[in-house]
Motif scaffolding. Structure first.
Motif, short mmCIF file in Angstrom:
data_model
loop_
_atom_site.label_atom_id
_atom_site.label_comp_id
_atom_site.label_asym_id
_atom_site.label_seq_id
_atom_site.Cartn_x
_atom_site.Cartn_y
_atom_site.Cartn_z
N SER A 181 119.37 51.88 -10.16
CA SER A 181 119.48 52.43 -11.52
C SER A 181 119.72 53.93 -11.49
O SER A 181 120.52 54.46 -12.28
N LEU A 213 110.68 53.39 -13.94
CA LEU A 213 112.14 53.35 -13.90
C LEU A 213 112.74 54.19 -15.02
O LEU A 213 113.67 54.98 -14.80
N ALA A 219 118.98 47.63 -13.46
CA ALA A 219 117.59 47.76 -13.91
C ALA A 219 116.85 46.44 -14.01
O ALA A 219 115.67 46.42 -14.38
N PHE A 268 108.37 56.32 -7.32
CA PHE A 268 108.09 54.90 -7.58
C PHE A 268 107.09 54.36 -6.56
O PHE A 268 106.16 53.63 -6.92
N VAL A 303 115.03 50.60 -8.86
CA VAL A 303 114.99 52.00 -9.30
C VAL A 303 116.10 52.80 -8.62
O VAL A 303 116.80 53.59 -9.27
#
Length: 416
Positions: free
Chosen positions: A309, A204, A358, A253, A306
């Motif tokens: 964010s 992240l 997050a 990710f 992710v």
């Protein structure tokens, strides 16, 4: 579509992007291996010599030692394990396993240890929460083991949520839906999930750092003055840049999560993933999952976190004129859930950690720890379990911050 392809190509051509992506994958694979280095076992061989094995050898040794425990955790099997434990300690006239003579624990208690997990917690005092010793238990009580566990979650929720009867009812109902009997397959511990959480948090941070210059870099260099004059320099460019950042971050990710899961499960044994999380965490954990399902659930929830964010980071990038300031602000918000969890009081901390983008993969405040906790968001007469709140917040924040990013970028250009 052509603009999107160009934006993806532009981001991937940047040396910094590839460095961050490679670093993320390397960290994920390394963190998947690290839990094995903390495993060690000590025993005596046939000649009476003390032998210590570490790493993968220790994992294999304990799995072989505890293979008879594998399978359904029925009340009868738990009762037999308790009786064996009590007989062993009575034979050596001790009341705690750490008082046993050298080598006895490894030979007689360790093989049945997985079945003893949570037994003391299940019989904890409903008023004080104090758990009795195994030697204090009457094996006959274990005939209704899962009824005892159901009663335990009711008393625990009353302690955790004393002023919120709705949360108490929701907790009891969630636990009632958990599949029983539980299952256990020796090999993995909660450490594997802790390190997956850590890997998700690092990815992240790297994705946020990668996305931060998306708009602010052009503001700073002056390239934005040229781009705003082109045919597709307004909303189409903003949407393409937004989509490119989200696609690359999401793919990064998922690749790292897949690399971690495949590596960790190959090292510890795929059969271990069938273990109910109640046999790893609290015996009254509310989620109806095994370890494998928890791994994939966390990967999916982490992906949402992710993307939320990165969407928020792109919104910041559309407003900041300097790259350094944007990166700094984005990283502050990325670590904010950890700070909030450590410094703010309970109710406020729960709300903020559930709403911040997050939070899904944050240290100490992630959805992993929310799933193994008993916290609810309470408002009016309603109660929402924090994992549900975290996922819902991320699903809403992705389109919200994406819209704000495009709107902010277009308005800025329009005022230019």
């Amino acid at each position: 579509m052509r603009i999107l392809k160009m934006e993806i190509k532009r981001m991937l051509k940047a040396r910094g992007t590839w460095m961050l992506l490679c670093l993320a994958l390397l960290c994920s694979l390394l963190l998947a291996y690290l839990p094995t280095t903390y495993c060690y076992s000590t025993f005596r061989d046939e000649e009476g010599n003390e032998v210590t094995v570490k790493g993968l050898k220790s994992i294999a040794y304990e799995k072989e030692l505890q293979k008879a425990c594998a399978g359904a955790v029925t009340p009868q099997r738990v009762r037999e394990a308790v009786e064996a434990y009590q007989a062993c300690l009575s034979k050596y006239k001790v009341t705690e396993s750490y008082d046993l003579p050298e080598g006895v624990y490894e030979q007689e208690i360790l093989p049945i240890a997985p079945l003893l997990h949570g037994v003391k917690e299940a019989f904890a005092d409903p008023d004080t929460g104090m758990a009795p010793g195994i030697m204090e238990l009457d094996p006959a009580w274990l005939e209704d083991y899962f009824s005892v566990c159901q009663a335990r979650i009711a008393s625990l929720m009353a302690m955790e949520q004393p002023d919120n009867p709705s949360a108490q009812r929701k907790g009891v109902e969630l636990y009632r839906r958990v599949s029983k009997p539980f299952e256990v397959y020796p090999g993995m511990s909660s450490t594997v999930m802790d390190y997956q959480n850590m890997a998700g948090f690092l990815v992240l941070l790297l994705c946020v750092a990668m996305a931060a210059p998306a708009f602010s870099a052009d503001y700073q260099s002056g390239a934005d003055d040229i781009l705003r004059c082109t045919k597709f320099g307004r909303a189409p460019l903003a949407m393409a840049r937004l989509a490119a950042a989200l696609l690359i971050s999401g793919a990064a990710f998922l690749l790292c999560a897949l690399g971690y899961i495949l590596t960790a499960n190959s090292l510890f044994g795929w059969e271990s993933t069938k273990t109910s999380i109640q046999m790893i965490y609290s015996i009254v954990t509310l989620a109806d999952m095994n370890l494998g399902e928890l791994q994939w659930f966390f990967a999916a929830a982490g992906l949402l976190s992710v993307l939320a964010s990165v969407s928020f980071t792109l919104f910041l990038s559309s407003r900041f004129k300097g790259t350094v300031a944007c990166v700094a602000a984005a990283l502050v918000f990325a670590i904010a859930p950890t700070v909030v969890c450590m410094t703010m009081p309970g109710a406020l901390s729960n709300w903020l950690c559930s709403l911040l983008p997050a939070s899904g993969t944050s240290i100490q405040a992630s959805i992993l720890y929310a799933l193994t906790d008993f916290q609810f968001l309470n408002f009016g007469g309603m109660a929402v379990w924090t994992p549900y709140a975290m996922i819902g917040a991320c699903i809403l924040e992705i389109p919200l911050f994406s819209f704000l990013t495009v709107r902010t970028y277009c308005r800025r250009m329009g005022n230019g």
